[in-house]
Design a protein around this motif. Structure first.
Motif, PDB file in Angstrom:
ATOM      1  N   ILE A 349      26.971  90.365  48.249  1.00 46.39           N
ATOM      2  CA  ILE A 349      26.950  89.035  48.864  1.00 46.39           C
ATOM      3  C   ILE A 349      25.519  88.622  49.186  1.00 46.39           C
ATOM      4  N   LYS A 350      24.747  89.560  49.735  1.00 47.74           N
ATOM      5  CA  LYS A 350      23.359  89.269  50.111  1.00 47.74           C
ATOM      6  C   LYS A 350      22.507  88.926  48.883  1.00 47.74           C
ATOM      7  N   ASP A 351      22.734  89.658  47.791  1.00 52.80           N
ATOM      8  CA  ASP A 351      21.919  89.449  46.590  1.00 52.80           C
ATOM      9  C   ASP A 351      22.284  88.169  45.840  1.00 52.80           C
ATOM     10  N   ASP A 352      23.499  87.644  46.044  1.00 51.14           N
ATOM     11  CA  ASP A 352      23.960  86.525  45.238  1.00 51.14           C
ATOM     12  C   ASP A 352      23.980  85.194  45.983  1.00 51.14           C
ATOM     13  N   THR A 353      23.697  85.205  47.282  1.00 45.76           N
ATOM     14  CA  THR A 353      23.660  83.969  48.067  1.00 45.76           C
ATOM     15  C   THR A 353      22.346  83.909  48.825  1.00 45.76           C
ATOM     16  N   SER A 354      22.147  82.831  49.547  1.00 50.80           N
ATOM     17  CA  SER A 354      20.853  82.688  50.227  1.00 50.80           C
ATOM     18  C   SER A 354      20.989  81.834  51.485  1.00 50.80           C
ATOM     19  N   GLY A 355      19.960  81.897  52.316  1.00 49.33           N
ATOM     20  CA  GLY A 355      19.831  81.021  53.469  1.00 49.33           C
ATOM     21  C   GLY A 355      20.916  81.190  54.514  1.00 49.33           C
ATOM     22  N   ASP A 356      21.202  80.088  55.191  1.00 48.93           N
ATOM     23  CA  ASP A 356      22.201  80.104  56.259  1.00 48.93           C
ATOM     24  C   ASP A 356      23.594  80.420  55.728  1.00 48.93           C
ATOM     25  N   PHE A 357      23.870  80.006  54.504  1.00 48.63           N
ATOM     26  CA  PHE A 357      25.171  80.305  53.902  1.00 48.63           C
ATOM     27  C   PHE A 357      25.342  81.810  53.738  1.00 48.63           C
ATOM     28  N   LYS A 358      24.308  82.491  53.311  1.00 43.79           N
ATOM     29  CA  LYS A 358      24.357  83.950  53.165  1.00 43.79           C
ATOM     30  C   LYS A 358      24.650  84.604  54.511  1.00 43.79           C
ATOM     31  N   ARG A 359      23.989  84.162  55.560  1.00 41.97           N
ATOM     32  CA  ARG A 359      24.195  84.761  56.872  1.00 41.97           C
ATOM     33  C   ARG A 359      25.623  84.506  57.392  1.00 41.97           C
ATOM     34  N   TRP A 424      16.474  66.989  67.214  1.00 41.73           N
ATOM     35  CA  TRP A 424      16.078  66.605  65.868  1.00 41.73           C
ATOM     36  C   TRP A 424      16.182  67.862  64.994  1.00 41.73           C
ATOM     37  N   GLY A 425      16.993  67.806  63.933  1.00 36.56           N
ATOM     38  CA  GLY A 425      17.249  69.001  63.149  1.00 36.56           C
ATOM     39  C   GLY A 425      18.412  69.775  63.749  1.00 36.56           C
ATOM     40  N   THR A 426      18.669  70.938  63.195  1.00 38.16           N
ATOM     41  CA  THR A 426      19.833  71.721  63.616  1.00 38.16           C
ATOM     42  C   THR A 426      19.449  73.183  63.782  1.00 38.16           C
ATOM     43  N   ASP A 427      19.935  73.761  64.869  1.00 37.33           N
ATOM     44  CA  ASP A 427      19.777  75.201  65.093  1.00 37.33           C
ATOM     45  C   ASP A 427      20.994  75.893  64.466  1.00 37.33           C
ATOM     46  N   GLU A 428      20.895  76.202  63.168  1.00 36.24           N
ATOM     47  CA  GLU A 428      22.032  76.783  62.434  1.00 36.24           C
ATOM     48  C   GLU A 428      22.456  78.139  62.993  1.00 36.24           C
ATOM     49  N   GLU A 429      21.506  78.874  63.568  1.00 35.41           N
ATOM     50  CA  GLU A 429      21.821  80.208  64.076  1.00 35.41           C
ATOM     51  C   GLU A 429      22.834  80.152  65.213  1.00 35.41           C
ATOM     52  N   THR A 430      22.737  79.132  66.062  1.00 34.46           N
ATOM     53  CA  THR A 430      23.688  78.985  67.165  1.00 34.46           C
ATOM     54  C   THR A 430      25.084  78.695  66.630  1.00 34.46           C
ATOM     55  N   PHE A 470      26.471  75.879  53.488  1.00 35.46           N
ATOM     56  CA  PHE A 470      26.629  76.247  54.901  1.00 35.46           C
ATOM     57  C   PHE A 470      27.619  75.301  55.574  1.00 35.46           C
ATOM     58  N   ARG A 471      27.492  74.025  55.292  1.00 33.27           N
ATOM     59  CA  ARG A 471      28.451  73.061  55.835  1.00 33.27           C
ATOM     60  C   ARG A 471      29.858  73.336  55.302  1.00 33.27           C
ATOM     61  N   THR A 472      29.966  73.649  54.015  1.00 35.75           N
ATOM     62  CA  THR A 472      31.268  73.967  53.426  1.00 35.75           C
ATOM     63  C   THR A 472      31.913  75.146  54.135  1.00 35.75           C
ATOM     64  N   GLY A 473      31.117  76.179  54.425  1.00 34.96           N
ATOM     65  CA  GLY A 473      31.644  77.350  55.107  1.00 34.96           C
ATOM     66  C   GLY A 473      32.085  77.056  56.528  1.00 34.96           C
ATOM     67  N   LEU A 474      31.271  76.275  57.271  1.00 37.79           N
ATOM     68  CA  LEU A 474      31.642  75.923  58.635  1.00 37.79           C
ATOM     69  C   LEU A 474      32.904  75.067  58.662  1.00 37.79           C
ATOM     70  N   ARG A 475      32.996  74.116  57.743  1.00 32.45           N
ATOM     71  CA  ARG A 475      34.198  73.272  57.681  1.00 32.45           C
ATOM     72  C   ARG A 475      35.432  74.119  57.401  1.00 32.45           C
ATOM     73  N   ALA A 476      35.287  75.075  56.493  1.00 30.12           N
ATOM     74  CA  ALA A 476      36.416  75.950  56.174  1.00 30.12           C
ATOM     75  C   ALA A 476      36.843  76.749  57.407  1.00 30.12           C
ATOM     76  N   LEU A 477      35.880  77.224  58.183  1.00 34.43           N
ATOM     77  CA  LEU A 477      36.210  77.964  59.402  1.00 34.43           C
ATOM     78  C   LEU A 477      36.980  77.087  60.383  1.00 34.43           C
ATOM     79  N   VAL A 478      36.501  75.870  60.590  1.00 36.75           N
ATOM     80  CA  VAL A 478      37.170  74.974  61.544  1.00 36.75           C
ATOM     81  C   VAL A 478      38.593  74.665  61.087  1.00 36.75           C
TER      82      VAL A 478
END
Length: 556
Positions: A349-359, A424-430, A470-478
């Motif tokens: 998973i780590k090798d095939d994705t990136s960024g906030d979506f990977k996390r 302004w912007g988004t704290d994706e980690e939170t 990342f948005r797709t993943g968060l929407r799926a969770l909700v």
């Protein structure tokens, strides 16, 4: 744990599957005989009945599905009406109906438990799953004994046990879906050969043997399948009947018995007889659930590109225990020709994705989301009071406010606000930290508090403040946490609408949910599209592929 597997399972004797190379993908032999259920088998008796915390979309039971299907056949065809995911406000409106269903089912169980006490059974010494099993499938009509107990004493004995059985059932549900909601699959363990059963008719015609009324025997099914594949051509009706009417655990046993009887591999024979999407669907149905999920993840990662949608769909909807089983099966799925000594699940998973979506995916892949403990649940389960006379009823409900830490919900709603809308912007980690760790009921409470602070639904803020996968993943969770059946209903609709069909997604969802919550998915699908899933499959698919899909989901 009473059983090991956290997918629906079926036990049919000492020779039942799974094989030893996947020790965690199925239950050990339980102390009960035929039709014993896994602690996580969603197809067993629905104790507490339809107790549905916010997130379930009720009101579309089987009679309603039939009625609306008939109406849709008579009405002029219109473009499908798309319904957005239910909002927090909408979900609050379903509680009255949920309470009615819960009371109806608990009353049914109380009556059956009273009959058990009258027949002289000691329900105090029995395990909750044994009581539910006996209530669902009484071997013979119970008869009163000479036990000198008044009606009041019997009612008191039952009342004492109701909470214990109710809590045990809710804990089992949490292992299946992360919630206490009742779900039901369209494919269930096949128990008895009835009048008109194709196998029984074939057995009588070919061997002059009457097996009607006899319990399921894998030998009969294997004989029927072998005859269907002999000579030129294949009796596809026979294959479709067996594959769609036997649960996954029974299909595993068929593979073993077929090889024992004929020295032939059932899967190899089927592969040589079938083709196209129809073959892929049959092959998927013969794979154990955890292994199939692992295979789907492997297919999404290996090769050109990455199927992010498949990764989101699986990792955002499986429970902690199911993800652990996937991780156990994954290395042997990836390395078919050798046994892998350690999993590389997270590495792939780590090798095939990136960024906030990977996390976000890595957080889900740990299988460590907080869950509600039995002690916490017992504190939240309260006896219901009759509003007319103020007397306790002997039935129970979950006080959802006691499941949640409301102060934490308010604090984390503020943190989400400061991480998104307020800056302004988004704290994706939170967003990742809160969405990936809290149990379903805590998150629902947090999102309720979020609306009070921002006057926005959490989905609206996710759309505004995040982007891409990342948005797709968060929407799926909700969506999954609010109503998993609605989430899958939307995915099924999207796989078939417009030009062409996404057969792989269609197969993956129908196979993986057929024994878990396909009944609820069908209800949500009807609400979304104003057509039954059976009708949509009829219009969008063809030939044996269509027939098998329809047989799995059912017409009603």
């Amino acid at each position: 744990m009473y059983y090991q597997s956290n997918y629906p399972a079926y036990y049919a004797g000492a020779g039942s599957y799974p094989p030893p190379q996947y020790p965690n993908s199925g239950p050990p032999p339980p102390p009960m005989a035929m039709n014993a259920h896994s602690a996580y088998n969603v197809n067993q008796y629905q104790m507490g009945g339809y107790h549905q915390p916010p997130g379930y979309v009720p009101g579309y039971g089987m009679p309603a599905v039939q009625q609306m299907h008939q109406q849709s056949m008579q009405m002029p065809q219109q473009p499908p009406q798309i319904m957005e995911m239910p909002t927090t406000a909408y979900l609050k409106t379903v509680e009255n109906r949920q309470m009615e269903r819960q009371m109806e089912r608990q009353m049914e169980l109380m009556e059956k438990m009273e009959d058990m006490v009258r027949s002289g059974q000691d329900i105090h010494s029995q395990k909750p799953e044994e009581i539910i099993e006996k209530a669902e499938n009484p071997i013979k009509p119970v008869q009163a004994t000479d036990v000198a107990m008044s009606d009041q004493q019997i009612q008191a004995a039952v009342k004492e046990e109701m909470k214990r059985v109710y809590v045990a059932e809710l804990m089992r549900r949490q292992c299946v879906s992360g919630t206490f909601e009742v779900t039901e699959g369209t494919v269930k363990p096949f128990k008895v050969y009835v009048e008109g059963d194709p196998v029984a008719d074939w057995k009588e015609k070919k061997q002059s043997m009457n097996i009607r009324g006899k319990p399921w025997d894998p030998e009969y099914d294997c004989e029927y399948l072998r005859d269907a594949m002999k000579g030129l051509g294949t009796n596809d009706d026979a294959v479709i009947h067996i594959v769609s009417s036997r649960c996954n655990q029974q299909r595993q046993e068929l593979k073993e018995i077929f090889k024992t009887m004929y020295g032939r591999d059932l899967i190899t024979d089927l592969k040589s007889e079938l083709s196209g999407d129809y073959k892929e669907l049959v092959m998927a149905l013969f794979v154990p659930p955890a292994e199939y999920d692992a295979w789907c993840i492997k297919e999404a990662i290996y090769g050109l590109g990455t199927d992010e949608q498949a990764l989101v769909e699986i990792l955002m909807t499986r429970t902690n225990e199911q993800i652990k089983e996937i991780k156990t099966a994954y290395p042997n799925v990836v390395h078919k020709k050798r046994t892998a000594k350690s999993t590389q699940f997270e590495k792939d998973i780590k090798d095939d994705t990136s960024g906030d979506f990977k996390r976000l995916l890595l957080s889900a892949s740990t299988g460590r989301r907080y869950e509600i403990s039995q002690q916490r649940l017992e504190q939240a389960v309260e006896e219901m009071v009759n509003p007319q006379d103020g007397e306790f009823t002997g039935m129970f409900e979950v006080n959802s406010t006691k499941l949640c830490d409301m102060e934490k919900a308010r604090q984390e709603a503020q943190q989400l606000y400061k991480a998104g809308e307020k800056r302004w912007g988004t704290d994706e980690e939170t967003f990742n930290r809160i969405f990936s760790t809290r149990d379903y009921y805590q998150l629902r409470a947090t999102w309720d508090e979020y609306v009070k602070i921002t006057q926005r639904d959490i989905l609206n803020s996710v759309d505004r403040e995040t982007s891409g996968n990342f948005r797709t993943g968060l929407r799926a969770l909700v969506m999954n946490i609010r109503s998993r059946p609605m989430f899958f209903a939307e995915k099924l609709r999207d796989s078939m609408k417009g030009l062409g069909t996404d057969e792989r997604t269609l197969i993956r969802i129908i196979v993986s949910r057929s024994e878990i919550d396909m009944v609820q998915i069908k209800e949500c699908f009807l609400k979304l599209t104003k057509k039954t899933l059976w009708r949509w499959l009829k219009e969008d698919c063809s030939f044996n592929f269509k027939h098998l899909l329809q047989a799995i989901v059912g017409k009603n």
